[in-house]
Design an enzyme around this catalytic site. Structure first.
Site, PDB file in Angstrom:
ATOM      1  N   GLU A  33     -13.062  -9.477  18.685  1.00  0.00           N
ATOM      2  CA  GLU A  33     -13.450  -9.703  20.071  1.00  0.00           C
ATOM      3  C   GLU A  33     -14.789 -10.423  20.162  1.00  0.00           C
ATOM      4  O   GLU A  33     -15.741 -10.054  19.458  1.00  0.00           O
ATOM      5  CB  GLU A  33     -13.528  -8.344  20.779  1.00  0.00           C
ATOM      6  N   HIS A  34     -14.832 -11.427  21.020  1.00  0.00           N
ATOM      7  CA  HIS A  34     -16.033 -12.253  21.210  1.00  0.00           C
ATOM      8  C   HIS A  34     -16.441 -12.976  19.921  1.00  0.00           C
ATOM      9  O   HIS A  34     -17.610 -13.266  19.709  1.00  0.00           O
ATOM     10  CB  HIS A  34     -17.190 -11.407  21.779  1.00  0.00           C
ATOM     11  N   GLY A 126      -7.519  -8.183  31.843  1.00  0.00           N
ATOM     12  CA  GLY A 126      -7.908  -8.610  30.501  1.00  0.00           C
ATOM     13  C   GLY A 126      -6.715  -8.916  29.615  1.00  0.00           C
ATOM     14  O   GLY A 126      -6.832  -8.922  28.394  1.00  0.00           O
ATOM     15  N   LEU A 127      -5.546  -9.177  30.221  1.00  0.00           N
ATOM     16  CA  LEU A 127      -4.372  -9.535  29.416  1.00  0.00           C
ATOM     17  C   LEU A 127      -4.039 -11.015  29.597  1.00  0.00           C
ATOM     18  O   LEU A 127      -2.934 -11.464  29.318  1.00  0.00           O
ATOM     19  CB  LEU A 127      -3.172  -8.657  29.805  1.00  0.00           C
ATOM     20  N   SER A 128      -5.006 -11.754  30.106  1.00  0.00           N
ATOM     21  CA  SER A 128      -4.909 -13.215  30.196  1.00  0.00           C
ATOM     22  C   SER A 128      -3.859 -13.729  31.161  1.00  0.00           C
ATOM     23  O   SER A 128      -3.113 -14.655  30.843  1.00  0.00           O
ATOM     24  CB  SER A 128      -4.648 -13.821  28.823  1.00  0.00           C
ATOM     25  N   GLU A 162      -9.851 -24.376  32.013  1.00  0.00           N
ATOM     26  CA  GLU A 162     -10.588 -23.149  32.349  1.00  0.00           C
ATOM     27  C   GLU A 162     -12.099 -23.392  32.260  1.00  0.00           C
ATOM     28  O   GLU A 162     -12.868 -22.953  33.113  1.00  0.00           O
ATOM     29  CB  GLU A 162     -10.157 -22.033  31.388  1.00  0.00           C
ATOM     30  N   ASP A 174      -7.191 -17.043  23.912  1.00  0.00           N
ATOM     31  CA  ASP A 174      -6.122 -16.700  24.860  1.00  0.00           C
ATOM     32  C   ASP A 174      -5.087 -17.816  24.934  1.00  0.00           C
ATOM     33  O   ASP A 174      -3.882 -17.582  24.811  1.00  0.00           O
ATOM     34  CB  ASP A 174      -6.701 -16.456  26.264  1.00  0.00           C
TER      35      ASP A 174
HETATM   36  C1  GLA Z   1     -11.778 -13.590  26.972  1.00  0.00           C
HETATM   37  C2  GLA Z   1     -11.877 -15.066  26.601  1.00  0.00           C
HETATM   38  C3  GLA Z   1     -11.545 -15.280  25.125  1.00  0.00           C
HETATM   39  C4  GLA Z   1     -12.361 -14.347  24.230  1.00  0.00           C
HETATM   40  C5  GLA Z   1     -12.286 -12.907  24.740  1.00  0.00           C
HETATM   41  C6  GLA Z   1     -13.193 -11.985  23.991  1.00  0.00           C
HETATM   42  O1  GLA Z   1     -10.456 -13.152  26.883  1.00  0.00           O
HETATM   43  O2  GLA Z   1     -10.998 -15.826  27.405  1.00  0.00           O
HETATM   44  O3  GLA Z   1     -11.770 -16.627  24.781  1.00  0.00           O
HETATM   45  O4  GLA Z   1     -13.674 -14.782  24.120  1.00  0.00           O
HETATM   46  O5  GLA Z   1     -12.599 -12.807  26.113  1.00  0.00           O
HETATM   47  O6  GLA Z   1     -12.789 -11.842  22.676  1.00  0.00           O
END
Ligand code: GLA
Length: 392
Positions: A33-34, A126-128, A162, A174
């Site tokens: 993550e990140h 947070g599921l895009s 985006e 994502d």
């Molecule tokens: C969001 C962003 C991704 C990534 C995550 C964290 O989902 O869109 O690019 O940075 O946060 O891992």
């Protein structure tokens, strides 16, 4: 869903000779993550939940769009030669941004489209859901216009939409996982080189459970951009003495040797999360391959704690859900997933204990926060595509 799309299409836009159907999944990240915008590794998978689109061509260069998820917003309409971000367009800015990027990339979309969208990804969890609507639009344009653009390029184009059109400085995770998802597989992606490999995720007797905190994410975009600039500032300090292009070029050991170069303590913590998370991700892939699930679970917990203490993106709700899951005996691993600041956790749970996992962790969560969580058993599905007759 297809029947609902078809009916809404006829109602909003009337009869069309040819209507084609498309799908793009949401995604969940197992670990990493990140790290994506720091040149590191991520380990996400595409979900069977996603966004559907039914589209037909027009001949006048106009695009009309309607969403079953935002029926109250009515039809959004724009001209292909005059695409601009508009606050009042809400959700429609995501697909508009994708149209804009095709045009910026010099691909000639002469005709217009009528499109109806509908999806089953919870919004803002947070599921895009946003990358999902971007990719379903990108595939629709690509297929209808026969551009032959590769999935990787569609992911990059959607990321640019985006970044430049929406103004969220997200990394590539994502869009990439949504474009290239594969059934029953997670994707190990090197976000620096975009080299990737699929890793089978079909563990007998285990379930992948997503738990939604149902906490509305406040200021998530601005806090996300703030984390990015803190990482950049840590990198700038390190580069005064060492020659690196990204934080994730460092091992945790190398980082410890050079961490003193980072002036600001907060930025130092952010960088420490990034570097250790990248190492955890690479280890996690091997544990999954070797079926060492307990070890994988321990890494998921360490990831969450690092996101809590060093990256500071978890908060009361995500911590409460993860902590409740760690206490539960049938849990293999659990952590927050996605950007954080609310949203979801992902847990690996023994399948036969799934119902009581949901009951017990849900009750502890509600007691701590006063909010009711929602749970979904996640299926790992394929990437963004036009739907075949068999899939409809
Ligand atoms: C969001 C962003 C991704 C990534 C995550 C964290 O989902 O869109 O690019 O940075 O946060 O891992």
């Amino acid at each position: 869903m297809i029947d609902r799309l078809r009916a809404a299409f006829h109602q909003q836009f009337g009869d069309k000779e040819e209507l084609r159907y498309f799908f793009a999944p949401g995604r969940v990240n197992l670990i990493g993550e990140h790290t994506d915008y720091n040149g590191g590794h991520v380990f996400p998978c595409a979900l069977t939940l996603g966004t559907y689109a039914a589209g037909a061509k027009r001949s006048d260069g106009r695009v009309r769009m309607y969403s079953l998820n935002f029926e109250e917003d009515g039809v959004k309409e724009f001209d292909l030669f005059e695409i601009a971000y508009a606050e009042s367009d809400g959700w429609a800015n995501y697909p508009k941004g994708v149209f804009n990027q095709f045009i910026e990339a010099g691909m000639d979309i002469k005709e217009g489209f009528d499109i109806v969208y509908g999806g089953n990804i919870p919004n803002g969890a947070g599921l895009s859901s946003s990358a999902s609507i971007e990719l379903v639009t990108a595939v629709l344009i690509n297929e209808w216009s026969s551009f032959g653009t590769s999935s990787v390029d569609l992911a990059l184009l959607s990321q640019r939409a985006e970044n430049d059109f929406i103004g969220v400085n997200c990394g590539i995770m994502d869009q990439f996982s949504i474009a290239l998802g594969k059934e029953d597989h997670a994707i190990l992606l090197n976000c620096d080189t975009l080299a990737f490999e699929y890793s089978p995720f079909r563990q007998e007797g285990l379930a992948l459970v997503i738990a939604n905190t149902n906490k509305k994410r406040a200021l998530a975009d601005s806090k996300y951009n703030e984390r990015r600039s803190e990482c950049q500032s840590a990198l700038n300090d390190l580069r005064k003495e060492i020659d690196i292009a990204h934080l994730c070029e460092l091992t945790a050991e190398e980082f410890a040797q050079h961490a003193h170069l980072i002036q600001d303590e907060t930025c130092r913590k952010r960088a420490r999360h990034v570097v250790t998370e990248n190492e955890r991700t690479m280890k996690a892939v091997n544990f999954l391959k070797d079926d060492k699930m307990e070890e994988l679970g321990a890494l998921m917990k360490a990831s969450h704690l690092s996101l809590k203490n060093d990256y500071e993106v978890t908060g009361l709700e995500l911590d409460a859900l993860a902590e409740a899951a760690w206490l539960y005996p049938g849990t293999i691993g659990s952590r927050m997933t996605g950007a954080g600041f609310g949203g979801c956790t992902i847990s690996i749970v023994k399948e036969e204990l799934l119902d009581s996992f949901i009951e017990e962790t849900g009750a502890i969560y509600q007691e701590k926060t006063g909010i009711q969580a929602s749970f979904y058993t996640a299926g790992i599905g394929g990437g963004a595509r036009e739907l075949t007759k068999e899939e409809m």
